[in-house]
Design an enzyme around this catalytic site. Sequence first.
Site, PDB file in Angstrom:
ATOM      1  CB  SER A  53      31.290  18.699  -9.329  1.00  0.00           C
ATOM      2  OG  SER A  53      32.690  18.439  -9.304  1.00  0.00           O
ATOM      3  CE1 TYR A  97      30.380  14.723  -5.967  1.00  0.00           C
ATOM      4  CE2 TYR A  97      32.116  15.141  -7.568  1.00  0.00           C
ATOM      5  CZ  TYR A  97      31.246  15.606  -6.588  1.00  0.00           C
ATOM      6  OH  TYR A  97      31.233  16.948  -6.248  1.00  0.00           O
TER       7      TYR A  97
END
Length: 258
Positions: free
Chosen positions: A148, A165
Amino acid sequence: MGVSELFDLRGRTAVVTGGSRGLGLQIAEALGEQGADLVLTARRTDQLDDAARSLRERGIAVTVVAYDLSQGENVDAFVSDVLGRHDGIDILINNAGTTWGAPAEEHPLEAWHKVIGLNLTATFALTQRVATASMIPRRGGRIVNVASVAGMRGNAPRMMGTVAYSTSKGGLISMTRALAVEWANYGITVNAIAPGYFPTKMTRGTLEQAQEAIEALTPLGRLGGPEDLKGTAVLLASDASAYITGQTIAVDGGLTAR
């Protein structure tokens, strides 16, 4: 070899984790359209069945098996299950993941362990098992990690914090480089895709809060669409990327170029 042959995935088995919806299903569609025999896994059988139905309507060969790969004991069982149905695993797409939104000073440690456990630890455990059970003995394979842009930069101050994350995706990018170097002599390539902001269940909260701001920060001025990951996924899964390894390709509309 002609260009069309470089991207041809016929006769290859591709495993996609978290393949029942969202970005995983988009990637599965792309590989299936190029002829790969798909194996999708996720936790929910109903969502896997819906995905399989959609793919088969397109004429794509697919097998679905439900496993919770965050539980370490399921990794060996899943790989054994796949190898009981197929001669080997040629392509591994590590897409399964989770997130948690909270300011760093309030982020629950339990949630930290959950996110790191699935996004990083479980991904390594599966990758290691697929490599040792199939790719290393067969001297070849394509591993594609779905990272990501959150692993490449911090969130804007106005957005919800996602420290676990972001850390997990940054670790996944580093793991991509490390495995690429270690396993190159086996003919295995390891690369990563770093998506920007795409409308998915995982990004729903972020987009409700900040979609307009994200689009304004993105040079191409929009979110990612349903076709935007497909070309990169096929490239990294195919012979067209035979000389590409250890790389992370941001598919983000230019967000990280700013």
